[in-house]
Write an enzyme that holds these catalytic residues in place. Structure first.
Site, PDB file in Angstrom:
ATOM      1  N   TYR A  39     -55.768 -26.582 -46.690  1.00  0.00           N
ATOM      2  CA  TYR A  39     -54.903 -27.073 -45.466  1.00  0.00           C
ATOM      3  C   TYR A  39     -55.559 -26.863 -44.101  1.00  0.00           C
ATOM      4  CZ  TYR A  39     -50.584 -27.024 -42.352  1.00  0.00           C
ATOM      5  OH  TYR A  39     -49.860 -27.229 -41.489  1.00  0.00           O
ATOM      6  N   SER A  85     -17.467 -24.046 -32.929  1.00  0.00           N
ATOM      7  CA  SER A  85     -17.651 -22.545 -33.627  1.00  0.00           C
ATOM      8  C   SER A  85     -16.765 -22.265 -34.725  1.00  0.00           C
ATOM      9  CB  SER A  85     -17.170 -21.810 -32.170  1.00  0.00           C
ATOM     10  OG  SER A  85     -15.867 -22.299 -31.898  1.00  0.00           O
ATOM     11  N   LYS A 120     -24.002 -15.595 -42.401  1.00  0.00           N
ATOM     12  CA  LYS A 120     -24.047 -16.136 -40.936  1.00  0.00           C
ATOM     13  C   LYS A 120     -25.126 -15.406 -40.096  1.00  0.00           C
ATOM     14  CE  LYS A 120     -20.782 -16.339 -37.387  1.00  0.00           C
ATOM     15  NZ  LYS A 120     -21.638 -16.529 -36.008  1.00  0.00           N
ATOM     16  N   ARG A 141     -27.105 -25.483 -28.370  1.00  0.00           N
ATOM     17  CA  ARG A 141     -25.535 -25.899 -28.457  1.00  0.00           C
ATOM     18  C   ARG A 141     -24.757 -26.148 -27.261  1.00  0.00           C
ATOM     19  NH1 ARG A 141     -21.036 -22.510 -28.787  1.00  0.00           N
ATOM     20  NH2 ARG A 141     -19.411 -23.476 -30.132  1.00  0.00           N
ATOM     21  N   CYS A 412     -43.178  21.106 -20.461  1.00  0.00           N
ATOM     22  CA  CYS A 412     -42.769  20.846 -21.881  1.00  0.00           C
ATOM     23  C   CYS A 412     -41.541  21.727 -22.328  1.00  0.00           C
ATOM     24  CB  CYS A 412     -43.954  20.965 -22.699  1.00  0.00           C
ATOM     25  SG  CYS A 412     -43.467  20.989 -24.474  1.00  0.00           S
ATOM     26  N   CYS A 436     -49.048  23.407 -28.813  1.00  0.00           N
ATOM     27  CA  CYS A 436     -47.717  23.269 -28.532  1.00  0.00           C
ATOM     28  C   CYS A 436     -46.991  23.245 -29.924  1.00  0.00           C
ATOM     29  CB  CYS A 436     -47.143  21.962 -28.057  1.00  0.00           C
ATOM     30  SG  CYS A 436     -45.477  21.681 -27.727  1.00  0.00           S
TER      31      CYS A 436
HETATM   32  S1  IVH Z   1     -21.459 -23.807 -40.007  1.00  0.00           S
HETATM   33  C1  IVH Z   1     -18.544 -26.507 -38.114  1.00  0.00           C
HETATM   34  N1  IVH Z   1     -23.102 -21.763 -41.284  1.00  0.00           N
HETATM   35  O1  IVH Z   1     -22.099 -19.415 -36.097  1.00  0.00           O
HETATM   36  C2  IVH Z   1     -19.139 -25.317 -37.629  1.00  0.00           C
HETATM   37  N2  IVH Z   1     -22.528 -21.799 -38.730  1.00  0.00           N
HETATM   38  O2  IVH Z   1     -19.606 -18.597 -34.841  1.00  0.00           O
HETATM   39  C3  IVH Z   1     -20.689 -25.412 -38.025  1.00  0.00           C
HETATM   40  N3  IVH Z   1     -23.709 -19.679 -37.810  1.00  0.00           N
HETATM   41  O3  IVH Z   1     -22.246 -22.144 -33.939  1.00  0.00           O
HETATM   42  C4  IVH Z   1     -21.147 -23.836 -38.378  1.00  0.00           C
HETATM   43  N4  IVH Z   1     -24.794 -19.080 -39.458  1.00  0.00           N
HETATM   44  O4  IVH Z   1     -24.544 -21.127 -34.903  1.00  0.00           O
HETATM   45  C5  IVH Z   1     -22.348 -22.250 -40.011  1.00  0.00           C
HETATM   46  N5  IVH Z   1     -24.154 -20.337 -42.350  1.00  0.00           N
HETATM   47  C6  IVH Z   1     -23.843 -20.764 -40.879  1.00  0.00           C
HETATM   48  C7  IVH Z   1     -24.145 -20.185 -39.890  1.00  0.00           C
HETATM   49  C8  IVH Z   1     -23.386 -20.683 -38.770  1.00  0.00           C
HETATM   50  C9  IVH Z   1     -24.664 -19.058 -38.211  1.00  0.00           C
HETATM   51  C10 IVH Z   1     -23.428 -19.908 -36.343  1.00  0.00           C
HETATM   52  C11 IVH Z   1     -23.405 -21.201 -35.693  1.00  0.00           C
HETATM   53  C12 IVH Z   1     -22.238 -21.387 -35.111  1.00  0.00           C
HETATM   54  C13 IVH Z   1     -21.713 -20.144 -34.975  1.00  0.00           C
HETATM   55  C14 IVH Z   1     -20.263 -20.003 -34.876  1.00  0.00           C
END
Ligand code: IVH
Length: 675
Positions: A39, A85, A120, A141, A412, A436
């Site tokens: 690489y 969200s 998440k 975002r 101290c 100490c």
């Molecule tokens: S799906 C339609 N999957 O959580 C919504 N989001 O609270 C698509 N996030 O803005 C989001 N892990 O930045 C999705 N496995 C996951 C995620 C995830 C983190 C974040 C994402 C979103 C925020 C919403």
């Protein structure tokens, strides 16, 4: 175009393709086929060509990951569809209601829904646009409708493909999360401290700060990672993707890394089981997560469910219990550490954070208290992330009343000795060193600890008693302790005293790196101790090394080099070391000269994903035992390590009769060949 140029152009294209493919294999398939050395060689060749023929430079070239000219500001770009969200569930009842609602809406009230469960990620959402399979734009975002264009920065993230694999549709948008691995976060903060720069509060902030750099060359020095979780195709009549599970497999095939922990779960029981498991294992992950996202698996069902205001109805984030709470800081006390550092510690009104009751939190040093404007009596936000030490984030200024300023003591609190603050440090230190009591006890405790001299049965309580009764003054005194003396201590019988003396006696046979680590030299941790032992081979060599020689050792910078030099320039330290040697502390010559053992000169191939170790950790463990890692299975390979889904390399290993190890066998092998 002349012939020569077209040959070179072809070669450049071949190199780009080869390197991009190797990258994809490394990050998304966890199954590299290209040797690291190849690489590097191809990479250098491509750089050379591009330097000589700048017209051959290309956006999809892996050489473009180093950052480019700084920007004046970020451009705002509109998203092709809003970046939504997620709605949150904060407990099992919320989740139960959600699942019931979904079953009702889909007319499946009495059957289990299949959800795609995914961690998440606690990072930043990013949208990546590919045209003709080439990355053309990356955006944050922002407000969901438009974000900031961070393409140059994103190009520096190695796990984001610059070119998609041939399986991918030509035009698509991939969304996912940019995170910083915990290990990279710790490394970054260590570097920030060394260079006197600000420390990031958590990996998320560090990832955000790194991605929002106008100078992409800075971003290139920060290690960021990306996990893809969503996909939009354009101009495709009917997608072959029918479920979230397919979607996740496809993005992986296109060249992205996905979580690897995602799975299908059925019904509420499946949801809870997955959640509990991830919650339990969260601290072992390489990256931070703050819950689980459940998505109704069938895309057709997702479409039926549609959206509620700014979130899809088909998905929900089941969040882990908050890791931040508010409580009162009742006092600030001073703890004296092994190296004499005076650390202010916050005493808190006990509060449950992330499932654990917290009543103390470190405040690090005076500067930190000033920077965070913390006063005694404040209500403060306390954060406890996974296995991370609880931390006071900031005071809640709106609730401030009857507070007192904090001041560092001028002597101290343990020994009354004088205190000093070095000009280039934020910590105050007690000058008394081993005179100490607090420093003495902790230094001895460190000396005896498992990764140091590994003296069984000599714990904190016993050491406190030994120091209190003035039975020991230094490490060396341990080896002159007599059973008769030990049994005069509280609750210590004849048998225990005998066992302790025996463990102390046995600990004399050690390794050079353990010994270095045990000395407790400031800034010399376990890894540095190994590197020093490996580099200097002998104690005499290490003791004599000047700072310029010390910085030749990997990861030893000027600060560490100075700590080592200062340590060996101290005559008290040398006296103790000499006594230890006279009392019989020794290590084997083979271990002294090289980290030689069953792994030395052995070649390993890894295939499939390991659970307990990351690929880089496995590589580190092999290399520090003198072994090597290679990409392809051949007759020169000694072991093939099998992770999850080992693939074609297993077949090849079997054909060639090469020994295979599963992860636990591999870890056993590492443990049997410690250092
Ligand atoms: S799906 C339609 N999957 O959580 C919504 N989001 O609270 C698509 N996030 O803005 C989001 N892990 O930045 C999705 N496995 C996951 C995620 C995830 C983190 C974040 C994402 C979103 C925020 C919403």
């Amino acid at each position: 175009m002349n012939d020569e140029l077209s040959t070179i152009e072809l070669r450049a294209a071949w190199l780009r393709n080869k390197l991009n493919q190797a990258n994809r294999e490394y990050y998304s398939l966890d199954d590299p086929t290209l040797l690291d050395s190849d690489y590097d060689r191809y990479f250098q060749e491509l750089i050379d060509i591009e330097q000589q023929y700048p017209e051959l430079k290309n956006d999809d070239s892996p050489t473009q990951r180093v950052g480019s000219e700084p920007l004046a500001s970020f451009e705002r770009v509109a998203h092709s569809s809003p970046m939504l969200s997620l709605n949150n569930a904060i407990d099992a009842i919320d989740m139960q209601q959600y699942d019931r609602r979904i079953r009702n809406l889909l007319n499946k009230s009495s059957s289990d829904i299949t959800y795609f469960a995914e961690p998440k990620f606690d990072g930043l959402a990013i949208s990546l646009r590919y045209i003709n399979r080439i990355l053309v734009q990356a955006a944050t975002r922002g407000d969901g409708h438009a974000g900031e264009q961070v393409t140059e920065n994103i190009r520096t993230v190695r796990s984001i493909p610059l070119v998609l694999s041939k399986h991918a549709p030509k035009n698509l948008e991939v969304r996912g999360e940019v995170v910083m691995m915990k290990r990279d976060f710790n490394d970054l903060n260590r570097r920030q401290i060394d260079s006197g720069e600000k420390v990031f509060a958590n990996p998320r902030n560090a990832a955000a700060g790194s991605l929002r750099q106008l100078d992409s060359k800075i971003t290139a020095t920060r290690k960021l990672s990306f996990f893809a979780y969503d996909l939009e195709e354009f101009g495709v009549e009917s997608s072959k993707i029918k479920s979230q599970y397919d979607l996740s497999s496809c993005v992986k095939e296109y060249g992205f890394s996905t979580s690897g922990l995602s799975n299908l779960v059925h019904g509420l029981a499946g949801i809870q089981q997955f959640f509990d498991h991830l919650h339990k294992t969260r601290s072992e992950l390489d990256y931070e997560i703050d819950g689980v996202v459940y998505k109704v698996n069938e895309i057709a069902d997702q479409q039926k469910l549609g959206f509620v205001s700014r979130a899809p109805r088909y998905a929900i984030a089941y969040k882990f219990a908050p890791q931040e709470e508010i409580t009162r800081l009742t006092d600030i006390e001073i703890q004296v550490g092994r190296t004499g550092a005076l650390t202010p510690v916050a005493r808190l009104e006990p509060v449950r954070v992330g499932g654990v009751v917290v009543s103390n939190a470190t405040l690090h040093n005076e500067d930190e208290i000033i920077r965070k404007q913390i006063k005694i009596g404040d209500y403060v936000i306390v954060r406890r992330a996974g296995d991370v030490i609880p931390e006071v984030v900031r005071p809640v200024l709106e609730r401030r009343a009857n507070v007192k300023d904090f001041a560092m003591p001028s002597s101290c609190p343990e020994c009354g000795g004088s205190v000093f603050k070095a000009t280039d440090e934020s910590v105050y230190r007690c000058k008394s060193g081993m005179r100490c009591r607090a420093q003495k006890a902790q230094a001895i405790w460190h000396f005896c600890s498992r990764k140091a001299m590994n003296i069984d049965g000599v714990g904190e309580k016993l050491i406190d008693q030994l120091v209190e009764n003035e039975f020991i003054e230094s490490f060396a005194d341990l080896y002159e302790l007599k059973e008769e003396k030990l049994i005069t201590l509280d609750r210590l019988g004849q048998q225990s005293a005998m066992n302790i003396c025996e463990s102390i006696f046995n600990s004399r046979a050690t390794t050079f790196n353990r010994f270095i680590y045990a000395l407790g030299i400031r800034n010399v941790g376990e890894h540095t101790a190994k590197d020093l032992a490996f580099h200097f081979k002998t104690l005499e060599g290490l003791k004599a090394a000047v700072e310029d020689t010390l910085i030749e050792v990997p990861d030893v910078g000027p600060i560490v080099a100075k700590s080592i030099r200062d340590y060996f320039d101290d005559s008290y330290n040398n006296q103790v070391i000499d006594r230890l040697m006279r009392l019989g502390v020794h290590w084997r010559v083979s271990e002294q000269s090289i980290k030689s053992n069953a792994l030395t000169k052995k070649t390993f191939v890894m295939t499939g994903r390991l659970e307990k170790l990351s690929r880089d950790e496995a590589r580190y463990e092999i290399e520090c035992r003198g072994g090597a890692i290679t990409g392809a299975v051949s007759k020169n390979v000694d072991y093939v390590i099998l992770g999850f889904k080992p693939g074609s390399k297993l077949k090849k290993a079997n054909e060639l009769g090469i020994k295979t190890l599963d992860e636990s066998e591999f870890i056993t092998l590492l443990e049997l060949n410690d250092e």
